[in-house]
Design a protein around this motif. Structure first.
Motif, PDB file in Angstrom:
ATOM      1  N   ALA A  20      69.104 -65.396  -5.277  1.00 21.33           N
ATOM      2  CA  ALA A  20      69.011 -66.856  -5.942  1.00 21.33           C
ATOM      3  C   ALA A  20      68.417 -67.354  -5.194  1.00 21.33           C
ATOM      4  O   ALA A  20      67.032 -68.563  -5.593  1.00 21.33           O
ATOM      5  CB  ALA A  20      70.062 -67.304  -7.236  1.00 21.33           C
ATOM      6  N   ALA A  21      69.523 -68.133  -4.409  1.00 22.68           N
ATOM      7  CA  ALA A  21      68.567 -69.088  -3.006  1.00 22.68           C
ATOM      8  C   ALA A  21      67.597 -68.445  -2.057  1.00 22.68           C
ATOM      9  O   ALA A  21      66.550 -69.467  -2.453  1.00 22.68           O
ATOM     10  CB  ALA A  21      70.200 -69.329  -1.651  1.00 22.68           C
ATOM     11  N   VAL A  22      67.620 -67.165  -2.201  1.00 24.08           N
ATOM     12  CA  VAL A  22      66.031 -66.802  -1.312  1.00 24.08           C
ATOM     13  C   VAL A  22      65.190 -66.874  -2.081  1.00 24.08           C
ATOM     14  O   VAL A  22      64.127 -67.071  -2.015  1.00 24.08           O
ATOM     15  CB  VAL A  22      66.796 -65.186  -0.826  1.00 24.08           C
ATOM     16  N   LEU A  23      65.577 -66.769  -3.471  1.00 21.13           N
ATOM     17  CA  LEU A  23      64.417 -66.142  -4.827  1.00 21.13           C
ATOM     18  C   LEU A  23      64.034 -67.753  -4.703  1.00 21.13           C
ATOM     19  O   LEU A  23      62.182 -67.545  -4.947  1.00 21.13           O
ATOM     20  CB  LEU A  23      65.049 -65.969  -5.613  1.00 21.13           C
ATOM     21  N   ILE A  24      65.048 -68.513  -5.064  1.00 23.99           N
ATOM     22  CA  ILE A  24      64.167 -70.148  -5.250  1.00 23.99           C
ATOM     23  C   ILE A  24      63.695 -70.482  -4.641  1.00 23.99           C
ATOM     24  O   ILE A  24      62.566 -70.868  -4.030  1.00 23.99           O
ATOM     25  CB  ILE A  24      64.858 -71.200  -5.638  1.00 23.99           C
ATOM     26  N   THR A  25      63.860 -70.176  -2.515  1.00 25.13           N
ATOM     27  CA  THR A  25      63.122 -70.752  -1.598  1.00 25.13           C
ATOM     28  C   THR A  25      62.147 -70.410  -1.684  1.00 25.13           C
ATOM     29  O   THR A  25      61.065 -71.022  -0.702  1.00 25.13           O
ATOM     30  CB  THR A  25      64.064 -70.334  -0.230  1.00 25.13           C
ATOM     31  N   ALA A  26      61.430 -68.910  -1.297  1.00 22.94           N
ATOM     32  CA  ALA A  26      61.058 -68.496  -1.489  1.00 22.94           C
ATOM     33  C   ALA A  26      59.514 -68.691  -3.067  1.00 22.94           C
ATOM     34  O   ALA A  26      58.420 -68.972  -2.933  1.00 22.94           O
ATOM     35  CB  ALA A  26      60.456 -66.543  -1.320  1.00 22.94           C
ATOM     36  N   ILE A  27      60.901 -69.019  -3.590  1.00 21.81           N
ATOM     37  CA  ILE A  27      59.004 -69.495  -4.642  1.00 21.81           C
ATOM     38  C   ILE A  27      59.006 -71.741  -4.135  1.00 21.81           C
ATOM     39  O   ILE A  27      57.459 -71.526  -4.700  1.00 21.81           O
ATOM     40  CB  ILE A  27      60.028 -70.103  -6.049  1.00 21.81           C
ATOM     41  N   VAL A  28      59.922 -72.047  -3.901  1.00 20.05           N
ATOM     42  CA  VAL A  28      59.201 -73.335  -3.268  1.00 20.05           C
ATOM     43  C   VAL A  28      58.169 -72.921  -2.144  1.00 20.05           C
ATOM     44  O   VAL A  28      57.129 -73.575  -2.122  1.00 20.05           O
ATOM     45  CB  VAL A  28      60.465 -73.945  -2.601  1.00 20.05           C
ATOM     46  N   GLY A  29      58.275 -72.130  -0.875  1.00 17.01           N
ATOM     47  CA  GLY A  29      57.325 -71.626   0.062  1.00 17.01           C
ATOM     48  C   GLY A  29      56.316 -71.480  -0.147  1.00 17.01           C
ATOM     49  O   GLY A  29      54.319 -72.200  -0.274  1.00 17.01           O
ATOM     50  N   ILE A  30      55.781 -70.072  -1.435  1.00 17.38           N
ATOM     51  CA  ILE A  30      54.667 -70.337  -2.239  1.00 17.38           C
ATOM     52  C   ILE A  30      54.135 -71.105  -2.739  1.00 17.38           C
ATOM     53  O   ILE A  30      52.642 -71.376  -2.955  1.00 17.38           O
ATOM     54  CB  ILE A  30      54.681 -68.823  -2.966  1.00 17.38           C
ATOM     55  N   GLY A  31      54.891 -71.835  -3.699  1.00 23.55           N
ATOM     56  CA  GLY A  31      54.316 -73.334  -4.534  1.00 23.55           C
ATOM     57  C   GLY A  31      53.849 -73.601  -3.842  1.00 23.55           C
ATOM     58  O   GLY A  31      52.589 -74.444  -3.743  1.00 23.55           O
ATOM     59  N   LYS A  32      54.246 -73.755  -2.428  1.00 24.35           N
ATOM     60  CA  LYS A  32      53.826 -75.323  -1.550  1.00 24.35           C
ATOM     61  C   LYS A  32      52.980 -74.355  -0.857  1.00 24.35           C
ATOM     62  O   LYS A  32      51.261 -75.817  -0.957  1.00 24.35           O
ATOM     63  CB  LYS A  32      54.689 -75.743  -0.278  1.00 24.35           C
ATOM     64  N   PHE A  38      45.706 -74.156   3.826  1.00 25.27           N
ATOM     65  CA  PHE A  38      46.631 -73.307   2.591  1.00 25.27           C
ATOM     66  C   PHE A  38      46.659 -71.884   4.316  1.00 25.27           C
ATOM     67  O   PHE A  38      45.871 -71.688   4.956  1.00 25.27           O
ATOM     68  CB  PHE A  38      46.258 -72.292   1.878  1.00 25.27           C
ATOM     69  N   GLU A  39      47.402 -71.570   5.216  1.00 29.17           N
ATOM     70  CA  GLU A  39      47.809 -70.956   5.696  1.00 29.17           C
ATOM     71  C   GLU A  39      48.768 -70.125   5.731  1.00 29.17           C
ATOM     72  O   GLU A  39      49.702 -69.919   5.493  1.00 29.17           O
ATOM     73  CB  GLU A  39      48.447 -71.466   7.249  1.00 29.17           C
ATOM     74  N   LYS A  40      48.268 -68.996   6.332  1.00 29.67           N
ATOM     75  CA  LYS A  40      49.299 -67.316   5.623  1.00 29.67           C
ATOM     76  C   LYS A  40      50.844 -67.667   6.296  1.00 29.67           C
ATOM     77  O   LYS A  40      51.725 -67.103   7.009  1.00 29.67           O
ATOM     78  CB  LYS A  40      48.724 -65.781   5.874  1.00 29.67           C
ATOM     79  N   LYS A  41      49.787 -68.121   7.380  1.00 29.76           N
ATOM     80  CA  LYS A  41      51.271 -68.391   8.997  1.00 29.76           C
ATOM     81  C   LYS A  41      52.257 -68.963   8.490  1.00 29.76           C
ATOM     82  O   LYS A  41      53.630 -68.654   8.641  1.00 29.76           O
ATOM     83  CB  LYS A  41      50.573 -68.685   9.987  1.00 29.76           C
ATOM     84  N   ASP A  42      51.627 -70.172   7.978  1.00 28.12           N
ATOM     85  CA  ASP A  42      52.619 -70.778   6.999  1.00 28.12           C
ATOM     86  C   ASP A  42      54.127 -69.982   6.155  1.00 28.12           C
ATOM     87  O   ASP A  42      55.264 -70.012   6.318  1.00 28.12           O
ATOM     88  CB  ASP A  42      52.603 -72.031   5.891  1.00 28.12           C
ATOM     89  N   LEU A  43      53.055 -69.119   5.004  1.00 25.27           N
ATOM     90  CA  LEU A  43      54.701 -68.495   4.605  1.00 25.27           C
ATOM     91  C   LEU A  43      54.431 -67.061   5.310  1.00 25.27           C
ATOM     92  O   LEU A  43      56.482 -67.166   4.616  1.00 25.27           O
ATOM     93  CB  LEU A  43      53.246 -67.385   3.479  1.00 25.27           C
ATOM     94  N   LEU A  44      54.808 -66.992   6.631  1.00 23.93           N
ATOM     95  CA  LEU A  44      55.877 -65.963   7.947  1.00 23.93           C
ATOM     96  C   LEU A  44      56.706 -66.723   8.310  1.00 23.93           C
ATOM     97  O   LEU A  44      57.808 -65.732   7.773  1.00 23.93           O
ATOM     98  CB  LEU A  44      54.548 -64.704   8.762  1.00 23.93           C
ATOM     99  N   CYS A  45      55.946 -68.542   8.081  1.00 28.97           N
ATOM    100  CA  CYS A  45      57.299 -68.786   8.903  1.00 28.97           C
ATOM    101  C   CYS A  45      57.904 -69.508   7.535  1.00 28.97           C
ATOM    102  O   CYS A  45      59.208 -69.142   8.305  1.00 28.97           O
ATOM    103  CB  CYS A  45      56.719 -70.205   9.547  1.00 28.97           C
ATOM    104  N   ASP A  46      57.833 -69.373   6.318  1.00 31.49           N
ATOM    105  CA  ASP A  46      59.354 -69.592   5.197  1.00 31.49           C
ATOM    106  C   ASP A  46      59.847 -68.513   5.319  1.00 31.49           C
ATOM    107  O   ASP A  46      61.409 -68.463   5.663  1.00 31.49           O
ATOM    108  CB  ASP A  46      57.881 -69.131   4.063  1.00 31.49           C
ATOM    109  N   LEU A  47      58.930 -66.835   5.444  1.00 32.46           N
ATOM    110  CA  LEU A  47      60.206 -65.848   5.491  1.00 32.46           C
ATOM    111  C   LEU A  47      60.771 -65.688   6.701  1.00 32.46           C
ATOM    112  O   LEU A  47      62.308 -65.263   6.201  1.00 32.46           O
ATOM    113  CB  LEU A  47      59.261 -64.934   5.234  1.00 32.46           C
TER     114      LEU A  47
END
Length: 77
Positions: free
Chosen positions: A35-47, A60-69
């Motif tokens: 659940a923590a992973v799912l919520i964090t991913a949603i926050v990153g994608i939403g941002k 918008f940068e794909k690199k930021d999504l990779l850094c979130d991961l």
């Protein structure tokens, strides 16, 4: 090699990694890890998609999504 990676990640990417680690870690105290992973991913994608792309409040940068991961993975360790 290490310097090249740090230059690519940059300050913004490092902030994404740190924030993701913190969010996963804090939520994991209260919730199961999945659940923590799912919520964090949603926050990153939403941002990235809502705040940066749709509302045009940032870049918008794909690199930021990779850094979130990367931050999520580190937070799971």
């Amino acid at each position: 090699m290490k310097e090249k990676i740090l230059n690519w990640v940059g300050t913004d990417g490092l902030l994404h990694i740190i924030c993701s680690v913190i969010i996963v870690s804090v939520l994991n105290v209260l919730l199961p890890l999945w659940a923590a992973v799912l919520i964090t991913a949603i926050v990153g994608i939403g941002k990235e998609f809502i705040w940066d792309k749709w509302l045009k409040r940032g870049t918008f940068e794909k690199k930021d999504l990779l850094c979130d991961l990367i931050g999520i993975i580190i937070g799971c360790i």
